[in-house]
Design a protein around this motif. Sequence first.
Motif, PDB file in Angstrom:
ATOM      1  N   VAL A  96       0.799  -1.229   0.000  1.00 15.80           N
ATOM      2  CA  VAL A  96       0.000   0.000   0.000  1.00 15.80           C
ATOM      3  C   VAL A  96       0.829   1.274   0.000  1.00 15.80           C
ATOM      4  CG1 VAL A  96      -2.019  -1.057   1.083  1.00 15.80           C
ATOM      5  CG2 VAL A  96      -0.187  -0.169   2.527  1.00 15.80           C
ATOM      6  N   LEU A  97       2.120   1.185   0.295  1.00 15.22           N
ATOM      7  CA  LEU A  97       2.959   2.374   0.374  1.00 15.22           C
ATOM      8  C   LEU A  97       4.124   2.258  -0.609  1.00 15.22           C
ATOM      9  CD1 LEU A  97       3.223   2.907   4.241  1.00 15.22           C
ATOM     10  CD2 LEU A  97       1.872   4.255   2.629  1.00 15.22           C
ATOM     11  N   PRO A  98       4.665   3.388  -1.076  1.00 19.75           N
ATOM     12  CA  PRO A  98       5.838   3.345  -1.951  1.00 19.75           C
ATOM     13  C   PRO A  98       7.021   2.669  -1.259  1.00 19.75           C
ATOM     14  CG  PRO A  98       4.813   5.509  -2.007  1.00 19.75           C
ATOM     15  CD  PRO A  98       4.143   4.753  -0.899  1.00 19.75           C
ATOM     16  N   LEU A  99       7.877   2.052  -2.062  1.00 16.72           N
ATOM     17  CA  LEU A  99       9.007   1.290  -1.537  1.00 16.72           C
ATOM     18  C   LEU A  99       9.952   2.164  -0.721  1.00 16.72           C
ATOM     19  CD1 LEU A  99      10.197  -1.559  -1.594  1.00 16.72           C
ATOM     20  CD2 LEU A  99      11.361  -0.960  -3.722  1.00 16.72           C
ATOM     21  N   GLY A 100      10.292   3.339  -1.248  1.00 17.15           N
ATOM     22  CA  GLY A 100      11.201   4.226  -0.541  1.00 17.15           C
ATOM     23  C   GLY A 100      10.621   4.732   0.766  1.00 17.15           C
ATOM     24  N   LEU A 101       9.342   5.091   0.753  1.00 19.88           N
ATOM     25  CA  LEU A 101       8.680   5.573   1.960  1.00 19.88           C
ATOM     26  C   LEU A 101       8.645   4.486   3.025  1.00 19.88           C
ATOM     27  CD1 LEU A 101       6.937   7.501   3.632  1.00 19.88           C
ATOM     28  CD2 LEU A 101       4.963   6.769   2.292  1.00 19.88           C
ATOM     29  N   THR A 102       8.296   3.264   2.641  1.00 16.81           N
ATOM     30  CA  THR A 102       8.230   2.158   3.592  1.00 16.81           C
ATOM     31  C   THR A 102       9.592   1.913   4.226  1.00 16.81           C
ATOM     32  OG1 THR A 102       6.511   1.134   2.237  1.00 16.81           O
ATOM     33  CG2 THR A 102       7.560  -0.256   3.868  1.00 16.81           C
ATOM     34  N   THR A 103      10.639   1.933   3.402  1.00 13.41           N
ATOM     35  CA  THR A 103      11.988   1.705   3.920  1.00 13.41           C
ATOM     36  C   THR A 103      12.417   2.822   4.855  1.00 13.41           C
ATOM     37  OG1 THR A 103      12.556   0.530   1.880  1.00 13.41           O
ATOM     38  CG2 THR A 103      14.383   1.279   3.256  1.00 13.41           C
ATOM     39  N   ALA A 104      12.101   4.062   4.500  1.00 14.59           N
ATOM     40  CA  ALA A 104      12.461   5.194   5.352  1.00 14.59           C
ATOM     41  C   ALA A 104      11.788   5.083   6.717  1.00 14.59           C
ATOM     42  CB  ALA A 104      12.071   6.498   4.667  1.00 14.59           C
ATOM     43  N   LEU A 105      10.504   4.742   6.730  1.00 10.67           N
ATOM     44  CA  LEU A 105       9.790   4.604   7.997  1.00 10.67           C
ATOM     45  C   LEU A 105      10.368   3.475   8.840  1.00 10.67           C
ATOM     46  CD1 LEU A 105       6.140   5.128   6.712  1.00 10.67           C
ATOM     47  CD2 LEU A 105       7.409   6.658   8.235  1.00 10.67           C
ATOM     48  N   PHE A 106      10.869   2.418   8.176  1.00 16.42           N
ATOM     49  CA  PHE A 106      11.447   1.305   8.924  1.00 16.42           C
ATOM     50  C   PHE A 106      12.733   1.715   9.639  1.00 16.42           C
ATOM     51  CE2 PHE A 106      14.155  -2.476   9.231  1.00 16.42           C
ATOM     52  CZ  PHE A 106      13.323  -3.293   9.965  1.00 16.42           C
ATOM     53  N   PHE A 107      13.405   2.744   9.134  1.00 16.40           N
ATOM     54  CA  PHE A 107      14.661   3.161   9.747  1.00 16.40           C
ATOM     55  C   PHE A 107      14.469   3.930  11.050  1.00 16.40           C
ATOM     56  CE2 PHE A 107      16.835   2.208   5.688  1.00 16.40           C
ATOM     57  CZ  PHE A 107      17.913   1.513   6.202  1.00 16.40           C
ATOM     58  N   VAL A 108      13.245   3.997  11.566  1.00  8.60           N
ATOM     59  CA  VAL A 108      13.072   4.483  12.942  1.00  8.60           C
ATOM     60  C   VAL A 108      13.476   3.393  13.925  1.00  8.60           C
ATOM     61  CG1 VAL A 108      11.227   6.083  12.323  1.00  8.60           C
ATOM     62  CG2 VAL A 108      10.639   3.788  13.120  1.00  8.60           C
ATOM     63  N   GLY A 109      13.817   2.205  13.438  1.00  4.94           N
ATOM     64  CA  GLY A 109      14.209   1.089  14.305  1.00  4.94           C
ATOM     65  C   GLY A 109      15.303   1.431  15.300  1.00  4.94           C
ATOM     66  N   PRO A 110      16.438   2.047  14.878  1.00  2.36           N
ATOM     67  CA  PRO A 110      17.470   2.406  15.854  1.00  2.36           C
ATOM     68  C   PRO A 110      16.969   3.342  16.946  1.00  2.36           C
ATOM     69  CG  PRO A 110      18.337   2.502  13.624  1.00  2.36           C
ATOM     70  CD  PRO A 110      16.856   2.295  13.492  1.00  2.36           C
ATOM     71  N   LEU A 111      16.009   4.210  16.600  1.00  2.00           N
ATOM     72  CA  LEU A 111      15.439   5.105  17.613  1.00  2.00           C
ATOM     73  C   LEU A 111      14.634   4.307  18.625  1.00  2.00           C
ATOM     74  CD1 LEU A 111      14.220   8.013  15.279  1.00  2.00           C
ATOM     75  CD2 LEU A 111      16.475   7.666  16.311  1.00  2.00           C
ATOM     76  N   PHE A 112      13.877   3.314  18.138  1.00  2.00           N
ATOM     77  CA  PHE A 112      13.125   2.446  19.047  1.00  2.00           C
ATOM     78  C   PHE A 112      14.058   1.658  19.963  1.00  2.00           C
ATOM     79  CE2 PHE A 112       9.269   2.569  16.195  1.00  2.00           C
ATOM     80  CZ  PHE A 112       8.388   2.990  17.174  1.00  2.00           C
ATOM     81  N   ILE A 113      15.188   1.185  19.432  1.00  2.00           N
ATOM     82  CA  ILE A 113      16.119   0.414  20.262  1.00  2.00           C
ATOM     83  C   ILE A 113      16.636   1.264  21.417  1.00  2.00           C
ATOM     84  CG2 ILE A 113      18.473  -0.478  20.291  1.00  2.00           C
ATOM     85  CD1 ILE A 113      17.975  -2.150  18.057  1.00  2.00           C
ATOM     86  N   THR A 114      17.046   2.484  21.107  1.00  2.00           N
ATOM     87  CA  THR A 114      17.533   3.368  22.168  1.00  2.00           C
ATOM     88  C   THR A 114      16.420   3.675  23.174  1.00  2.00           C
ATOM     89  OG1 THR A 114      19.108   4.374  20.627  1.00  2.00           O
ATOM     90  CG2 THR A 114      18.614   5.598  22.631  1.00  2.00           C
ATOM     91  N   LEU A 115      15.218   3.929  22.677  1.00  2.00           N
ATOM     92  CA  LEU A 115      14.096   4.232  23.557  1.00  2.00           C
ATOM     93  C   LEU A 115      13.753   3.024  24.434  1.00  2.00           C
ATOM     94  CD1 LEU A 115      11.887   6.269  24.341  1.00  2.00           C
ATOM     95  CD2 LEU A 115      10.476   5.323  22.505  1.00  2.00           C
ATOM     96  N   PHE A 116      13.698   1.830  23.857  1.00  2.00           N
ATOM     97  CA  PHE A 116      13.375   0.623  24.622  1.00  2.00           C
ATOM     98  C   PHE A 116      14.468   0.303  25.641  1.00  2.00           C
ATOM     99  CE2 PHE A 116      10.529  -1.338  21.073  1.00  2.00           C
ATOM    100  CZ  PHE A 116       9.582  -0.359  21.330  1.00  2.00           C
TER     101      PHE A 116
END
Length: 326
Positions: free
Chosen positions: A95-115
């Motif tokens: 449902v989302l463009p490939l680049g947009l989906t990948t960019a949103l996935f890169f919030v992962g490192p932020l989640f790791i630090t937050l968790f």
Amino acid sequence: MTSQSDSNVARGITLICIGVFAISINDMLIKALSGGYPLHQIVFTRTAIGIFFSALMLHLEGGLSLLRTSRPGLHVLRGLTLVAANMTFFASLAVLPLGLTTALFFVGPLFITLFSFLFLGEKVGPLRLGAIVFGFLGVIVMQEPWGDGSVYGPPWLFALPMIAASLYAAMAVMTRALGVKSTAAALTIYNQLMFLAVSSLFFLIVGDGKADPGPDAPSLHFLLRAWVWPGNQDWPLFILTGICNGIIAYCVTAAYRMAPSASIAPFEYIGLPLAIFWGWLFFAEWPTPAIWAGCAMILGAGLFVFLRERQKGKVIVPKRPGSRTG
């Protein structure tokens, strides 16, 4: 004269670049197949092919004896978390463009630090907390709240790759907290067995397509449509996803075993320009100015957090959350 450690770092960088390239190809292929096949069928096929590569890795590392473990429950929990993360990410590709989906996935490192801050009690200073907030603001910028909303649909669609990123982060923090003592090949085999089990269960429960809500709900339609035998023109794509699966599993795990994560993790960010390129080339997708700005904010925040933790001498996890192995 080049030292052994420098040589290992160079090989690790080469392997992670190959692995990230394979990830970008894999994501592009799954998006291409999403219009005609259910997600669980694609996952089952790519895993059934990729597991042969992992079995070869296991043989080279020492054989079936390496699969013995004193913590089977932890492996099952990790595997289920990985499956849920992958399925959520792949569902967003429909449902989302490939680049947009990948960019949103890169919030992962932020989640790791937050968790790590919330659940492991690690100290996170105001600079890193500010970077986390800045990165998540990038997600809001992508949704263009100042206008009529994103051209890509309602805001909840943006949550799918972010949920995937949070699941990867949870798996990484859980692995770090509880410890998993297995070889790279054994971990990959455990993960792939969970993929096969879950996708087979999907086939048994919803493989007839009766639960399919139809194309008006594209993500659920991708997940719940009936299995169909692939056409001759699509078999090469299915086979290539399996080959990519094996390449990703080997290259990413080998890279992080060979060299420090602080040396090679930043190279995972080449996945974003690759995703944007494949999206433009095959799907005529091109990011809006708001998407470009949000991408810059997310990647800038992620790199800042990574460099700040590297400066403090911390290793976040053995494998960064962008490493979608298994």
